[in-house]
Design a protein around this motif. Structure first.
Motif, PDB file in Angstrom:
ATOM      1  N   ILE A 252      55.583  32.321  56.768  1.00 45.31           N
ATOM      2  CA  ILE A 252      56.123  33.127  55.677  1.00 45.31           C
ATOM      3  C   ILE A 252      57.233  32.332  54.992  1.00 45.31           C
ATOM      4  O   ILE A 252      58.063  31.717  55.677  1.00 45.31           O
ATOM      5  CB  ILE A 252      56.685  34.453  56.225  1.00 45.31           C
TER       6      ILE A 252
ATOM      7  N   TYR B  86      53.093  34.687  52.133  1.00 55.51           N
ATOM      8  CA  TYR B  86      52.524  34.407  53.457  1.00 55.51           C
ATOM      9  C   TYR B  86      51.057  34.017  53.293  1.00 55.51           C
ATOM     10  O   TYR B  86      50.448  34.234  52.240  1.00 55.51           O
ATOM     11  CB  TYR B  86      52.690  35.616  54.386  1.00 55.51           C
TER      12      TYR B  86
ATOM     13  N   LYS C 126      51.517  33.290  61.587  1.00 49.72           N
ATOM     14  CA  LYS C 126      52.580  33.786  60.704  1.00 49.72           C
ATOM     15  C   LYS C 126      53.942  33.198  61.102  1.00 49.72           C
ATOM     16  O   LYS C 126      54.978  33.652  60.644  1.00 49.72           O
ATOM     17  CB  LYS C 126      52.631  35.323  60.761  1.00 49.72           C
TER      18      LYS C 126
ATOM     19  N   PRO D  18      47.103  34.080  53.380  1.00 46.21           N
ATOM     20  CA  PRO D  18      46.652  32.929  52.591  1.00 46.21           C
ATOM     21  C   PRO D  18      46.936  33.086  51.082  1.00 46.21           C
ATOM     22  O   PRO D  18      46.053  32.926  50.268  1.00 46.21           O
ATOM     23  CB  PRO D  18      45.153  32.943  52.847  1.00 46.21           C
ATOM     24  N   MET D  19      48.192  33.365  50.720  1.00 46.89           N
ATOM     25  CA  MET D  19      48.494  33.618  49.306  1.00 46.89           C
ATOM     26  C   MET D  19      48.580  32.325  48.491  1.00 46.89           C
ATOM     27  O   MET D  19      49.101  31.334  48.960  1.00 46.89           O
ATOM     28  CB  MET D  19      49.836  34.366  49.189  1.00 46.89           C
TER      29      MET D  19
ATOM     30  N   GLU E   9      58.551  37.295  49.089  1.00 52.49           N
ATOM     31  CA  GLU E   9      58.052  36.461  50.178  1.00 52.49           C
ATOM     32  C   GLU E   9      56.593  36.115  49.922  1.00 52.49           C
ATOM     33  O   GLU E   9      55.896  36.823  49.202  1.00 52.49           O
ATOM     34  CB  GLU E   9      58.221  37.145  51.537  1.00 52.49           C
TER      35      GLU E   9
END
Lengths: 301, 422
Positions: free
Chosen positions: B257, B289, B225, B291-292, B287
């Motif tokens: 992020i 982060y 992260k 695994p988006m 935001e």
């Protein structure tokens, strides 16, 4: 403070979107195989998300056995209109009429196996190099080893021993002229995940999935809908039942279950209490232990 | 039953199981599926029928994981098979891989996405060559959590001494490996001791059963992260009403992020800009982060395409044309020295060659082999890779996405090797 992790449905959604974008980036002429069933509807919904604010860049390809539920066709046409997408139809009836395939005979005759030829013809005629499907690994044991990017040879055949290893999130879609791929963005979803996602996203699905009154006959442990294609056998009688379908295929082989689930919430509740797999009501899978594997080898979905 | 509030929290845990027919791996998976009620009646019926036909007493749990016809005939698992089950706390994906030495490539494949590895040890035999091999692969692939299941405790009278002795054996060799988190569990998959339910036969064991361990394992920190990395998959240019000038960079956050307003650099060009928005069909995000999957827009018009990487300006990966990596050879055809391959690294494809094989590793003894340099299927080696253009890389130890790559043979288009950057 934020949590910085995804719940499992968000992670599955993100994975599927990633795969759909890889298909678009790595292939020249991909299509979504659209059956009108819930899985291909979910894949189409995910494609909408993957390319927003652009339109879905893929045409939808439907292999039409001619033995359809009228509700499925209506649903398909309405969806195509709302997406502004292109529809490609491969017709099994045309394959029969042109002599490419011969209709099965006998009491358990279906057009299920005939779809393979029509599908492969449609893929070849339209120069499709990747056909995106709603197959899931939990559906059937032959699917448990399927890749996200599944390689087919130039005869459209699947060789389980000649599949490319898939590591991390790297998908190799390189291929020779004439070969094509199948891509399965919802490989890691289970039936329950699909229903929970449909509920969460409020995705519209054909009315056949909801409990409704219908004329049916009891055959091979499920309620087969009465249609112009159904030949009654001795001892079979038509009854009126409140049923719904767990999967949608050919009207001649898709069995319904008795149910009162007429809302998405009730379906989710019912599915989570189910004791039989969803393909348990599909007579095409009951032909032999390896029925699905044999069809996949030949180029089935 | 899942309610929507539970879904909001439930995470996905991927784990791999390595083992052979003999150490009870299939029985363990069958037990997990069966006791967590992931088996349907028609599947149970089919397995009961087969068990009877083969003359087994009761239900042979191992049959639940049988897949394709070839392996049903041969009685072995020939590839990675994926299984699924859900509990009220988590969804699980099992990457079930065979454990024989000739299947190293399958183990590597299954391990590449796993949060956890289950390593099975037969309590009667203790640590054997295969155990060392599995532990090596789990550490090579940097699986964050390892659970050593000491199985068949029923066959050693549920003896605490046997259990403790195996832990000592394991720790003696595993100190040479880089492993973050390791746990030991005494179980009997056949009888269900400490799998889903606590064993009544091992009062001396105070820990939780396997399923509870899997349900409560801390996995939110498994993904990096810190280092913001966004490989661009494709560019979205709708050119439709309301979006005439829209230019969105579509991708999946590999690590770290990202937020609107962040100063970013586009690699390899080195142009800088500021994140204008992070978009999804459901609205703009504050935001994103790992695994988006999202779409990013920038304040400036810059020429960006697939294979580029958007990173935060104050934290960049290395741009290198030559680097060392651990390589697992996956293909029947051995590596051709100094031949050109296509390298796939995130969304970036370049040409590459294996400039040098530094050494091969004997994954049973962990010894280095510096004489024989031919890379055959299942070989693991340290190599020097050279690419035609720089790749934006991190060390695999810090980042499993930007630290990994595959090699593709241009003559067959097959994936022939998997690499982890050192």
């Amino acid at each position: 403070m934020s949590k910085y992790y995804l719940n499992y449905l968000d992670e599955l959604e993100s994975e599927a979107i990633f795969i759909l974008r890889e298909v678009w980036a790595q292939f020249q002429n991909p299509v979504i195989l659209f059956s009108g069933g819930k899985d291909s509807i979910v894949v189409t919904h995910l494609a909408k998300k993957a390319f927003y604010p652009s339109r879905i860049p893929f045409p939808l390809m439907h292999v039409d056995t001619g033995h359809n539920f009228p509700e499925t066709i209506k649903f398909r046409d309405d969806l195509i209109d709302s997406l502004g997408a292109r529809l490609i139809v491969g017709s099994v009836q045309e394959s029969i009429d042109s002599g490419r395939v011969a209709e099965e005979k006998g009491k358990n005759a279906t057009r299920n196996a005939l779809q393979i030829t029509t599908l492969l013809d449609a893929i070849e005629m339209n120069n499709v190099d990747c056909a995106i499907g709603g197959g899931r690994r939990d559906e059937e044991k032959a699917r448990a080893k399927e890749r996200f990017f599944s390689h087919r040879d130039d005869f459209g055949q699947w060789d389980p021993k000649n599949q490319r290893p898939e590591l991390w999130n790297i998908l190799n879609g390189n291929h020779f002229e004439g070969e094509h791929f199948r891509a399965f963005p919802i490989s890691n979803w289970t039936e329950m995940d699909v229903w929970n996602y449909i509920l969460r996203e409020n995705i519209s699905i054909p009315s056949l999935y909801f409990a409704h009154e219908r004329e049916v006959v009891w055959r091979q442990d499920s309620w087969i809908p009465v249609s112009e294609y159904l030949k009654l056998e001795e001892g079979e009688d038509i009854q009126k039942k409140k049923i719904r379908f767990r999967t949608l295929g050919d009207i001649t082989i898709t069995g319904g279950i008795e149910s009162d689930a007429d809302t998405l919430e009730k379906i989710v509740g019912e599915v989570s209490a189910m004791k039989q797999t969803e393909r348990g009501n599909r007579s095409d899978d009951k032909r032999s232990e390896t029925a699905m594997e044999d069809r996949k080898r030949q180029g089935y979905f | 039953m899942n309610t929507s509030t539970q879904i909001d929290k439930n995470q996905l845990l991927r784990f791999t199981t390595a083992g052979s027919v003999d150490d009870g791996k299939s029985t363990l998976i069958g037990r997990l599926l069966y006791d967590s009620k992931a088996i349907f009646e028609d599947q149970l019926q089919a397995v009961e029928n087969t068990s009877k036909r083969k003359g087994h007493d009761g239900v042979d749990l191992a049959l639940f994981t049988d897949g394709l016809r070839d392996e049903r005939e041969q009685g072995i698992t020939i590839d990675v098979a994926y299984r699924y089950f859900t509990t009220p706390r988590r969804k699980f994906i099992i990457a079930d891989t065979p454990g024989h030495i000739q299947y190293t490539r399958n183990m590597v494949t299954g391990a590449s996405t796993a949060n956890a590895a289950l390593i099975l040890v037969d309590a009667r035999h203790g640590v054997i060559e295969q155990t060392k091999r599995h532990a090596f692969i789990a550490s090579l692939l940097q699986i964050p959590h390892i659970i050593v299941c000491i199985n068949k405790m029923d066959l050693v009278d549920y003896s605490e001494d046997v259990y403790e002795n195996i832990i000592d054996q394991f720790e003696a060799f595993s100190s040479k490996l880089y492993v973050k988190d390791i746990e030991f569990l005494p179980i009997s998959a056949l009888n269900g001791d400490n799998v889903v339910n606590r064993s009544e036969n091992m009062d001396w064991y105070q820990g939780a059963p396997l399923l509870h361990t899997l349900e409560h394992m801390h996995i939110s920190s498994d993904i990096n992260k810190i280092d913001a990395r966004f490989p661009v998959q494709t560019v979205l240019r709708p050119q439709s009403d309301g979006f005439i000038d829209y230019r969105g960079y579509a991708g999946r956050v590999a690590s770290g992020i990202l937020r609107p307003g962040d100063d970013v650099t586009i690699l390899p060009s080195g142009f800088t800009s500021v994140i204008k928005s992070i978009d999804t069909i459901d609205g703009e995000l504050e935001e994103a982060y790992a695994p988006m999957s999202v779409s990013i827009t920038l304040e400036d018009d810059i020429d960006i395409s697939r294979g580029d990487m958007i990173v935060r300006t104050n934290n960049k990966p290395q741009a290198l044309q030559e680097f060392d990596a651990m390589l697992c050879w996956l293909n029947n055809d051995p590596a051709r020295p100094r031949a050109k391959y296509t390298i796939m690294h995130t969304s970036n494809e370049q040409k590459a060659m294996i400039k040098e094989v530094v050494y091969k590793i004997d994954i049973n003894s962990y010894n280095r082999e510096e004489e024989d340099k031919q890379l055959n299927m299942n070989d693991i080696s340290r190599v020097k890779i050279r690419t035609t253009r720089p790749l934006m890389i991190d060390e695999y130890r810090d980042n499993r996405i930007t630290g990994s790559f595959v090699l593709i043979d241009d003559t067959t288009h097959e994936t022939v090797a998997a690499g982890m950057i050192i």
